[in-house]
Design an enzyme around this catalytic site. Structure first.
Site, mmCIF file in Angstrom:
data_model
loop_
_atom_site.group_PDB
_atom_site.id
_atom_site.type_symbol
_atom_site.label_atom_id
_atom_site.label_comp_id
_atom_site.label_asym_id
_atom_site.label_seq_id
_atom_site.Cartn_x
_atom_site.Cartn_y
_atom_site.Cartn_z
ATOM 1 N N HIS A 195 -21.787 3.686 21.470
ATOM 2 C CA HIS A 195 -20.927 2.550 21.814
ATOM 3 C C HIS A 195 -21.707 1.465 22.548
ATOM 4 O O HIS A 195 -21.370 0.295 22.464
ATOM 5 C CB HIS A 195 -19.704 3.017 22.601
ATOM 6 C CG HIS A 195 -18.728 3.729 21.720
ATOM 7 N ND1 HIS A 195 -18.673 5.089 21.625
ATOM 8 C CD2 HIS A 195 -17.830 3.249 20.829
ATOM 9 C CE1 HIS A 195 -17.764 5.420 20.729
ATOM 10 N NE2 HIS A 195 -17.233 4.329 20.236
ATOM 11 N N GLU A 437 -11.425 10.118 11.346
ATOM 12 C CA GLU A 437 -12.743 10.201 11.987
ATOM 13 C C GLU A 437 -13.237 11.644 12.069
ATOM 14 O O GLU A 437 -14.349 11.901 12.499
ATOM 15 C CB GLU A 437 -12.653 9.666 13.413
ATOM 16 C CG GLU A 437 -12.066 8.288 13.515
ATOM 17 C CD GLU A 437 -12.100 7.747 14.921
ATOM 18 O OE1 GLU A 437 -13.087 7.107 15.275
ATOM 19 O OE2 GLU A 437 -11.125 7.962 15.659
ATOM 20 N N ASP A 461 -17.669 8.090 13.886
ATOM 21 C CA ASP A 461 -17.327 9.445 14.305
ATOM 22 C C ASP A 461 -17.282 10.408 13.122
ATOM 23 O O ASP A 461 -17.671 11.567 13.261
ATOM 24 C CB ASP A 461 -15.979 9.449 15.037
ATOM 25 C CG ASP A 461 -16.157 9.047 16.498
ATOM 26 O OD1 ASP A 461 -17.166 9.461 17.092
ATOM 27 O OD2 ASP A 461 -15.309 8.321 17.036
ATOM 28 N N CYS A 508 -13.714 0.997 9.241
ATOM 29 C CA CYS A 508 -14.039 0.148 10.387
ATOM 30 C C CYS A 508 -15.240 0.635 11.188
ATOM 31 O O CYS A 508 -15.495 0.141 12.273
ATOM 32 C CB CYS A 508 -12.819 -0.026 11.288
ATOM 33 S SG CYS A 508 -12.251 1.516 12.005
HETATM 34 C C1 PEP Z 1 -15.625 4.961 14.402
HETATM 35 O O1 PEP Z 1 -15.691 6.073 14.922
HETATM 36 O O2 PEP Z 1 -16.142 4.689 13.297
HETATM 37 C C2 PEP Z 1 -14.928 3.869 15.083
HETATM 38 C C3 PEP Z 1 -14.744 2.711 14.500
HETATM 39 O O3 PEP Z 1 -14.535 4.078 16.362
HETATM 40 P P1 PEP Z 1 -15.544 4.033 17.618
HETATM 41 O O4 PEP Z 1 -16.862 3.535 17.148
HETATM 42 O O5 PEP Z 1 -14.928 3.187 18.649
HETATM 43 O O6 PEP Z 1 -15.599 5.482 18.016
HETATM 44 MG MG MG Z 2 -14.401 6.509 16.602
#
Ligand code: PEP
Ligand code: MG
Length: 577
Positions: A195, A437, A461, A508
């Site tokens: 992140h 995920e 994820d 996403c």
């Molecule tokens: C993901 O896991 O792809 C996602 C978009 O959520 P994050 O990156 O916030 O875990």
């Molecule tokens: Mg995620």
């Protein structure tokens, strides 16, 4: 000139002086004073108090406009402690009565106060002991002349244009860096999919992580070039290298200008498929980028960042105001994801105990919200209330079983009933979707699709869990592979499940914003992409040039490849058609 290699983040290049983080421990000397030296020691102590006060005032004056609202109150509260007789007079008494140095006296008195706070029933007051130590440390640094580079909110150095070098950074610290106008960062640990990396990309901050040894090789004020695309750091470059990089920087800028001409174009493929390109955002500030690139809306709003870098959770009202502001200013659909903390996203405050697990397999995201409905409900109320002011969708992260969906839907139903009873407006037909995920969710996608209005594949994820790789652990980062056939099969399965149930499926994760995968994802049947807005026009450019009728053969070779090298070869071929 020295070069270091790691994993690059972002498209840009940064050039600036190094600021090497050293979180030096404070060692407190214990000295016995001659009686004749006591007055001088008290004077020294008072001077440190006023120097500390001046540094707080400097901080207050230079607080960024968009700093969290509590920051000023927080600093003021710490400044008040500098006038508190329990802190100041009692320490002076210790200097005089025990004939000890100011540092020792101050820490002894701080320990006394901390003990008092520790015995408090009230969790909020108990937490105040941290403030006492914070203020004490700050005075101690002045007494001991410690220059320590660290990233707490009381850092009063001018960080603008600097390149922060450290062992590792949390997502919250990365936001702090941007607020202080830091140009870039380089860390020994970390991975491209953490992140921290996602935040850096969205803040347009090029960086290199996983450098192993940057803190040893780089000294304060060394001139650095950070190349986010190549994943390299150049230390004290020669003048010819420096001019080469300056030329590359200006090329990057003109490429951005070229891409801007695509903003208004419809994102249709050559064979006439309409592809929806949405944006991922973390903060209200990101909305300007959503508009700049003319995204079709927000496909992922990571609300957890509203809960970070602060002492308490935002109230329902504060959340409502923020969601409403964003919904109104986007003016298109905003997909608000409910709190997704845990793993590498941690909060600073307890609620009343530490909420989330640091393990990616632990109590996080929807699991945590279902366990702490007192955290979940105010957020749902706030999101639903915002839905009265624009097009809002609710998205639930990290679903792993069907029961979680049922529980969430029941809580949303209850929340709607409560809002109705309170006479508060909301959109009764607000769409509720789930993130896919976890491999279990992907496999169950057909069933999930029957209960939900849309699905969104979180590949960051999904890859982590499918391949059993901690996404922030750079030691296993080499195994993180979006092209792994298991991952691609799951993505295809989810897209097909959505098609069968006639509900939209978006993707996403970071994969959506990487042009390397655009054709592959189109070939897998993806119609909705959501990504960091800074990459949207690059992806659009690929879409405008794509003819998906030509992709089938190579996409099936990629998904059925025997190993990653073969998959990569087929992907290269696909990208060359
Ligand atoms: C993901 O896991 O792809 C996602 C978009 O959520 P994050 O990156 O916030 O875990
Ligand atoms: Mg995620």
């Amino acid at each position: 000139m020295l070069s270091l290699f790691g994993s690059g983040i972002g498209r840009g290049i940064a050039i600036g002086p190094a600021y090497v983080l050293k979180n030096s421990e404070i060692e407190i000397p214990e000295l016995t004073l001659e009686k004749s030296n006591v007055n001088a020691e008290v004077k020294r102590f008072k001077a440190a108090i006023s120097a500390t006060e001046s540094s707080y005032k400097f901080l207050l004056k230079n607080l960024p406009k968009d700093a969290p609202k509590e920051s000023a109150a927080f600093i003021n509260a710490h400044m008040l402690m500098l006038q508190d007789p329990m802190m100041v007079n009692e320490s002076i008494k210790i200097i005089k009565s025990q004939l000890v140095n100011a540092e020792y006296a101050l820490q002894s008195q701080a320990n006394n106060l901390i003990q008092v706070f520790e015995q408090m029933e009230d969790a909020y007051l108990r937490a105040k002991k941290a403030d006492v130590q914070h203020v004490t440390n700050r005075i101690l640094r002045h007494l001991l002349n410690i220059v320590s580079h660290n990233l707490d909110e009381f850092n009063d150095e001018d960080l603008s244009g600097k390149i922060v070098v450290g062992k590792d950074l949390s997502p919250a610290e990365t936001i702090f860096l941007k607020e202080r106008k830091v140009a870039s960062f380089a860390t020994d640990l970390g991975s491209q999919i953490s992140h921290t990396a996602i935040i850096a990309r969205s803040l347009k901050m090029p960086a290199v992580v996983g450098l192993h040894g940057s803190t040893r090789a780089i000294n304060d004020n060394d001139l650095l070039i950070v190349d986010g695309m190549r994943g390299t750091i150049l230390i004290n470059p020669t003048s010819s290298v420096l001019s080469e990089y300056k030329a590359r920087l200006s090329k990057l800028r003109s490429r951005e200008k070229d891409l801007a001409t695509l903003t208004k174009k419809l994102s249709n493929t050559q064979n006439g498929q309409r592809i929806q390109l949405m944006a991922n955002i973390e903060k209200a500030k990101d909305v300007k980028d959503v508009k700049r690139v003319n995204a079709a809306g927000v496909g992922l709003y990571r609300t957890e960042y509203l809960f970070m870098n602060r002492e308490q959770a935002p109230t329902e009202t504060e959340q409502f105001k923020e969601y409403k502001r964003i919904t109104r200013s986007v003016g298109k659909v905003v997909t608000i994801r409910t709190l997704d903390i845990g793993g590498d996203k941690q909060l600073e405050f307890n609620y009343p105990n530490k909420l989330s697990s640091e393990s990616p397999l632990g109590l996080r995201a929807v699991r945590l919200c279902l366990k702490h409905v007192d955290v979940f409900k105010p957020q749902l109320r706030a999101i639903l209330r915002a839905s009265a002011f624009g097009k809002v969708a609710i998205m639930i992260p990290m679903l792993s079983n069907f029961d979680e969906i049922s529980q969430v839907l029941t809580i949303i139903k209850q929340t709607k009933a409560e809002l109705k009873a309170d006479n508060l407006a909301f959109d009764s037909r607000v769409k509720i979707g789930g993130m896919i995920e976890v491999p279990a969710a992907a496999i169950m996608a057909e069933k999930f699709a029957k209960k939900l209005d849309f699905l969104s594949i979180g590949t960051n994820d999904l890859i982590q869990y499918t391949l059993a790789i901690d996404r922030v652990d750079d030691a296993v980062n080499y195994l993180y592979d979006p092209l792994h056939p298991a991952v691609l099969n799951l993505i295809r399965h989810v897209i097909r499940a959505g098609k069968k149930a006639k509900i939209p499926v978006s993707l996403c994760g970071e994969m959506a914003g990487n042009v390397k995968y655009t054709r592959l994802l189109l070939g897998l049947g993806l119609k909705n992409f959501s990504m960091d807005p800074n990459y949207l026009l690059d992806v659009k450019e690929r879409i405008l040039a794509a003819d998906t009728t030509k992709f089938r053969y190579l996409v099936s070779r990629i998904i059925n490849a025997d190993n990653p090298t073969q998959a990569r070869d087929f992907l290269n071929e696909l990208n060359l058609i």
